[in-house]
Scaffold this active site. Structure first.
Site, mmCIF file in Angstrom:
data_model
loop_
_atom_site.group_PDB
_atom_site.id
_atom_site.type_symbol
_atom_site.label_atom_id
_atom_site.label_comp_id
_atom_site.label_asym_id
_atom_site.label_seq_id
_atom_site.Cartn_x
_atom_site.Cartn_y
_atom_site.Cartn_z
ATOM 1 N N ARG A 199 0.257 -12.360 3.887
ATOM 2 C CA ARG A 199 1.676 -12.711 3.919
ATOM 3 C C ARG A 199 2.295 -12.547 5.304
ATOM 4 O O ARG A 199 3.454 -12.869 5.516
ATOM 5 C CB ARG A 199 2.422 -11.902 2.867
ATOM 6 C CG ARG A 199 2.146 -12.465 1.463
ATOM 7 C CD ARG A 199 2.828 -11.664 0.367
ATOM 8 N NE ARG A 199 1.944 -10.659 -0.189
ATOM 9 C CZ ARG A 199 2.245 -9.898 -1.233
ATOM 10 N NH1 ARG A 199 3.410 -10.019 -1.827
ATOM 11 N NH2 ARG A 199 1.392 -9.015 -1.691
ATOM 12 N N PRO A 256 0.829 -1.218 0.000
ATOM 13 C CA PRO A 256 0.000 0.000 0.000
ATOM 14 C C PRO A 256 0.856 1.258 0.000
ATOM 15 O O PRO A 256 1.914 1.289 0.622
ATOM 16 C CB PRO A 256 -0.814 -0.114 1.284
ATOM 17 C CG PRO A 256 -0.073 -1.075 2.150
ATOM 18 C CD PRO A 256 0.673 -1.982 1.242
ATOM 19 N N GLU A 257 0.423 2.281 -0.719
ATOM 20 C CA GLU A 257 1.094 3.581 -0.682
ATOM 21 C C GLU A 257 0.229 4.543 0.132
ATOM 22 O O GLU A 257 -0.846 4.176 0.612
ATOM 23 C CB GLU A 257 1.339 4.089 -2.101
ATOM 24 C CG GLU A 257 2.362 3.206 -2.837
ATOM 25 C CD GLU A 257 3.392 4.009 -3.613
ATOM 26 O OE1 GLU A 257 3.674 5.154 -3.226
ATOM 27 O OE2 GLU A 257 3.906 3.479 -4.608
ATOM 28 N N HIS A 290 -7.329 -15.167 6.325
ATOM 29 C CA HIS A 290 -6.053 -14.730 6.885
ATOM 30 C C HIS A 290 -6.236 -13.752 8.045
ATOM 31 O O HIS A 290 -5.382 -12.890 8.275
ATOM 32 C CB HIS A 290 -5.200 -14.105 5.780
ATOM 33 C CG HIS A 290 -4.948 -15.040 4.643
ATOM 34 N ND1 HIS A 290 -4.105 -16.127 4.743
ATOM 35 C CD2 HIS A 290 -5.458 -15.085 3.381
ATOM 36 C CE1 HIS A 290 -4.096 -16.784 3.598
ATOM 37 N NE2 HIS A 290 -4.913 -16.182 2.754
ATOM 38 N N ARG A 348 21.049 17.283 0.329
ATOM 39 C CA ARG A 348 21.435 15.878 0.241
ATOM 40 C C ARG A 348 22.361 15.629 -0.948
ATOM 41 O O ARG A 348 22.197 16.226 -1.998
ATOM 42 C CB ARG A 348 20.196 14.993 0.058
ATOM 43 C CG ARG A 348 19.423 14.727 1.314
ATOM 44 C CD ARG A 348 20.230 13.852 2.254
ATOM 45 N NE ARG A 348 19.672 13.906 3.594
ATOM 46 C CZ ARG A 348 18.944 12.932 4.134
ATOM 47 N NH1 ARG A 348 18.703 11.847 3.463
ATOM 48 N NH2 ARG A 348 18.477 13.060 5.354
#
Ligand SMILES: [Zn+2]
Length: 286
Positions: free
Chosen positions: A115, A2-3, A95, A161
């Site tokens: 999972r 998921p984002e 699950h 950075r």
């Protein structure tokens, strides 16, 4: 995986259907889902029983629920974790890993995870950037959808950075919530190549890519998230539609929506980058 927009969809569902309710009991059906809790299932149950859910919150892809004693319930969605609000009479999901029952005997909050990379943890909170957040979220930057997100500060942090632009976009301590899919979409919108050195980007360039990230995630959110992964669903088990609107991600060899050039795919760490070789020029080596 998921984002941010997907996590935000889940957050809103929890806010609408679970916040304000008091936990009656916790049932752990798989110990792996509580492996981050030092005292395991018994500790999770003790910490949550009798607690009222005060607010559902998020920073980047981190999702948690504030509890009425100042602690928090942190949800790690991992690769396939789902938080579902289900009627108590609904049969258990195959699950199902953790179940929260509430004192009102209404719907249950269920953590389902095929999972089992994700899980739930009851944690203490700390002060970070002016608010209380779970300890594991302390160093996570604000995300572009956060009302307190400081765009100009983020632009400065990127340019200080010494890295490549896509790596910076994925660095959750700089700006959180941008994953692989939205990084590629944002770079395409901003017409910037993923390998551009951040230190040599102009302020307008960085502003452009972060603004694009805000746009693409807002649009995705309006459509219920990407659900590129069929496992990803909201609290009612429905998936979003944004994957149909992606401009580059997953579109190798298909024409660029702006210029028609076939989209390319390159290896990026253990994933892929999708980009347009015309709109996003490869930086010259120096
Ligand atoms: Zn193009």
């Amino acid at each position: 995986m998921p984002e941010l927009p997907e996590v935000e969809v889940v957050r809103r569902g929890v806010a609408d259907h679970a916040v304000g309710r008091t936990v009656a009991s916790v049932e752990v059906l798989h110990p792996r889902a509580v492996r981050r809790q030092p005292g395991g299932a018994p500790e999770l149950a003790v910490r949550l029983a009798g607690r009222t859910l005060v607010a559902a919150r998020r920073r980047g892809k981190f999702l948690w629920v504030d509890l009425d004693d100042g602690t928090a319930l942190l949800a790690h969605l991992g690769m396939s974790g789902q938080l579902l609000v289900q009627p108590a009479e609904r049969p258990d999901e195959k699950h199902l890993r953790v179940r929260l029952r509430f004192l009102d005997d209404g719907s249950e909050l269920r953590f389902v995870d095929q999972r089992t990379f994700g899980g739930l943890t009851a944690v203490d909170t700390v002060s970070s950037d002016g608010e209380r957040v779970p300890l594991p979220v302390e160093h996570i930057g604000r995300d572009p959808l956060d009302p307190a997100f400081d765009l100009e500060a983020a632009v400065g942090a990127y340019r200080r950075r010494r890295t490549e632009l896509k790596r910076a976009l994925l660095d959750q301590t700089l700006v959180s919530g941008i994953g692989n899919i939205y990084a590629d979409e944002s770079l395409w919108r901003a017409r910037l190549h993923s390998l551009r050195p951040t230190a040599r980007l102009t302020r307008p360039d960085v502003r452009k890519v972060l603004t694009a990230a805000h746009e693409v995630m807002t649009e995705s959110l309006a459509q219920g998230g990407t659900s590129f992964d069929a496992l990803y669903v909201d609290v009612h088990g429905d998936s979003g539609y944004f994957s149909r609107s992606l401009a580059v991600y997953g579109r190798e060899d298909e024409p660029c929506l702006r210029c028609g050039t076939p989209i390319r795919r390159s290896a990026f760490t253990n994933r892929s980058s999708f980009w347009c070789p015309t709109c996003q020029r490869v930086p010259r080596r120096t």
